[in-house]
Design a protein around this motif. Structure first.
Motif, PDB file in Angstrom:
ATOM      1  N   LEU A   1     134.493 -27.877 126.932  1.00 32.75           N
ATOM      2  CA  LEU A   1     133.722 -29.121 126.963  1.00 32.75           C
ATOM      3  C   LEU A   1     134.168 -30.016 128.129  1.00 32.75           C
TER       4      LEU A   1
ATOM      5  N   GLU B   1     120.476 -29.599 134.326  1.00 27.47           N
ATOM      6  CA  GLU B   1     121.730 -29.109 133.759  1.00 27.47           C
ATOM      7  C   GLU B   1     121.770 -29.296 132.253  1.00 27.47           C
TER       8      GLU B   1
ATOM      9  N   ALA C   1     122.866 -16.079 126.480  1.00 23.09           N
ATOM     10  CA  ALA C   1     122.764 -17.519 126.730  1.00 23.09           C
ATOM     11  C   ALA C   1     122.801 -17.822 128.219  1.00 23.09           C
ATOM     12  N   ALA C   2     123.477 -16.955 128.999  1.00 25.77           N
ATOM     13  CA  ALA C   2     123.528 -17.150 130.448  1.00 25.77           C
ATOM     14  C   ALA C   2     122.123 -17.109 131.048  1.00 25.77           C
TER      15      ALA C   2
ATOM     16  N   GLY D   1     122.968 -19.145 122.215  1.00 24.23           N
ATOM     17  CA  GLY D   1     124.301 -18.683 121.814  1.00 24.23           C
ATOM     18  C   GLY D   1     124.484 -18.706 120.306  1.00 24.23           C
ATOM     19  N   LEU D   2     124.034 -19.786 119.661  1.00 24.55           N
ATOM     20  CA  LEU D   2     124.183 -19.894 118.203  1.00 24.55           C
ATOM     21  C   LEU D   2     123.102 -19.112 117.476  1.00 24.55           C
TER      22      LEU D   2
ATOM     23  N   VAL E   1     119.535 -26.695 130.624  1.00 27.51           N
ATOM     24  CA  VAL E   1     120.192 -25.388 130.618  1.00 27.51           C
ATOM     25  C   VAL E   1     121.234 -25.341 129.508  1.00 27.51           C
ATOM     26  N   ALA E   2     122.048 -26.401 129.395  1.00 28.06           N
ATOM     27  CA  ALA E   2     123.102 -26.430 128.383  1.00 28.06           C
ATOM     28  C   ALA E   2     122.503 -26.356 126.980  1.00 28.06           C
TER      29      ALA E   2
ATOM     30  N   LEU F   1     123.755 -15.363 117.531  1.00 25.78           N
ATOM     31  CA  LEU F   1     125.066 -14.961 117.014  1.00 25.78           C
ATOM     32  C   LEU F   1     124.991 -14.094 115.760  1.00 25.78           C
TER      33      LEU F   1
ATOM     34  N   ALA G   1     119.731 -18.712 130.167  1.00 22.36           N
ATOM     35  CA  ALA G   1     119.170 -20.065 130.185  1.00 22.36           C
ATOM     36  C   ALA G   1     119.058 -20.583 131.625  1.00 22.36           C
ATOM     37  N   ALA G   2     120.039 -20.215 132.477  1.00 21.32           N
ATOM     38  CA  ALA G   2     120.032 -20.711 133.860  1.00 21.32           C
ATOM     39  C   ALA G   2     118.811 -20.234 134.645  1.00 21.32           C
TER      40      ALA G   2
ATOM     41  N   PRO H   1     125.699 -12.471 122.591  1.00 22.42           N
ATOM     42  CA  PRO H   1     124.957 -13.743 122.601  1.00 22.42           C
ATOM     43  C   PRO H   1     125.318 -14.658 123.776  1.00 22.42           C
ATOM     44  N   VAL H   2     126.597 -14.660 124.182  1.00 18.33           N
ATOM     45  CA  VAL H   2     126.987 -15.507 125.322  1.00 18.33           C
ATOM     46  C   VAL H   2     126.303 -15.037 126.597  1.00 18.33           C
TER      47      VAL H   2
ATOM     48  N   ALA I   1     121.138 -22.957 126.277  1.00 17.92           N
ATOM     49  CA  ALA I   1     122.235 -21.993 126.119  1.00 17.92           C
ATOM     50  C   ALA I   1     122.883 -22.123 124.742  1.00 17.92           C
ATOM     51  N   VAL I   2     123.028 -23.353 124.254  1.00 15.31           N
ATOM     52  CA  VAL I   2     123.595 -23.560 122.921  1.00 15.31           C
ATOM     53  C   VAL I   2     122.690 -22.928 121.866  1.00 15.31           C
TER      54      VAL I   2
END
Lengths: 102, 263
Positions: free
Chosen positions: B182, B194, B221-222, B205-206, B197-198, B209, B224-225, B217-218, B201-202
């Motif tokens: 964080l 930004e 989530a990438a 990612g969640l 994107v964040a 999962l 998202a960019a 999942p991570v 991605a959240v």
């Protein structure tokens, strides 16, 4: 053994990109789209990782003391606290909530 | 800090900032961030890695976010290569720091393979904030050296201490990783792009999962960019799928400057 494979792959990959930046002719990485993507990739990864490590327990989503810790870190960041203090706030609040049975 | 730099710039062609001031700035960053290697050591050992594995990560990978990401993914039961891929993607930004540093520091080619290991957020931030080449070189070297030594020392102490501490979760140390992420993320969340994107991605990612294997999942989530960049490019009517060429470049430069000021 699996862990060593992961460490080796990460070490090689991370060193390679560091060196590439120093060696690659400026033009190759200076394309606006590439730069923009490189700036946004960490945003996406960090956001997803933050969320997962706060709210995940294996494959389940949970709400526990870590969420309180992360909130404390967020407050510390808004107050412009130094890096170490932000981390310390998260740790102390998480431990505190757990001690209280949260 | 900004004013000081500007003054020094005018005074002596970019070489006016006293070396001692550069060293002080560099040490400030090196020591503060170097000490947080302790949190990494504890987290890594708490995730089930041995002391050797933990220390190897700090010595060989030496880019904090990637290290935390790797041990987090491994602890979650991730496949080693998916875990490594996530850590690698996080490390890609260092290539862009290296690109700017290579122009700024103008290192001899023979030195570059050795300097490369120190190309990280903090050394880039300190070097780019300096008024001239000499100051940038001093800033890079002092930040790199102090941070590398301290980060590895405190990693070792943290890894050893994790055993003495016992249940690291009871001490709240499992919150150190996300807090570090964080803290690294917060200064990047300035524009709507930004933040979008964040947020995406959240959600990815969640949301993914429960259904995808650990670590995947991570990586998803990438996405998202590129997705947000593509959507933005379309909205602006570029039609090429990319953002307009000029504005993002400016944004990026502003980002780098702001980041430099913050540290």
């Amino acid at each position: 053994m699996n862990v060593w494979i992961a460490i080796g792959a990460t070490a090689l990959g991370c060193y390679a990109v560091k060196l590439a930046g120093l060696l690659v002719p400026a033009g190759a990485l200076e394309r606006p789209l590439v730069r923009r993507l490189a700036a946004l990739l960490p945003v996406a990864l960090l956001a997803a990782l933050t969320a997962q490590q706060t709210f995940a327990d294996g494959h389940a989503l949970v709400l526990d003391a870590r969420a309180a810790g992360l909130a404390a870190a967020a407050v510390a960041l808004i107050l412009r606290a130094p890096f170490l203090l932000v981390v310390a706030a998260a740790v102390v609040v998480t431990a505190g909530v757990r001690a209280l049975g949260g | 800090m900004a004013e000081q730099t500007a003054l020094a710039d005018i005074r002596a062609d970019g070489a006016g900032k006293p070396d001692s001031a550069v060293v002080r700035d560099a040490l400030g960053v090196g020591v503060a961030v170097g000490l947080s290697g302790f949190a990494f050591g504890v987290t890594s050992a708490g995730s089930g890695l041995t002391v050797w594995q933990t220390c190897a990560l700090s010595l060989l990978v030496f880019t904090g976010a990637s290290q935390f990401a790797l041990v987090g993914a491994l602890a979650a039961g991730g496949n080693p290569l998916t875990a490594a891929a996530g850590a690698f993607f996080l490390g890609v930004r260092n290539a862009f720091y290296g690109l700017r540093l290579s122009q700024l520091l103008a290192l001899p080619r023979a030195v570059r393979p050795f300097a490369a290991q120190w190309v990280i957020d903090e050394t880039a931030a300190v070097s780019l904030a300096q008024p001239g080449r000499r100051a940038a070189r001093i800033g890079f070297t002092v930040t790199g050296l102090s941070l590398y030594l301290l980060w590895n020392l405190t990693t070792l102490l943290g890894a050893l201490g994790a055993e003495a501490i016992g249940d690291t979760d009871a001490w709240g140390l499992d919150a150190a990783g996300p807090a570090v992420f964080l803290a690294l993320l917060a200064p990047m969340l300035r524009t709507t792009t930004e933040r979008t994107v964040a947020a995406l991605a959240v959600l990815l990612g969640l949301g993914l999962l429960p259904v995808l294997p650990a670590g995947v999942p991570v990586l998803a989530a990438a996405l998202a960019a590129p997705v947000v960049l593509y959507a933005q490019g379309r909205r602006k009517g570029g039609g090429t799928g990319g953002a307009s060429p000029q504005a993002p470049e400016d944004e990026q430069d502003r980002d780098d400057e702001r980041r430099g000021e913050q540290r």
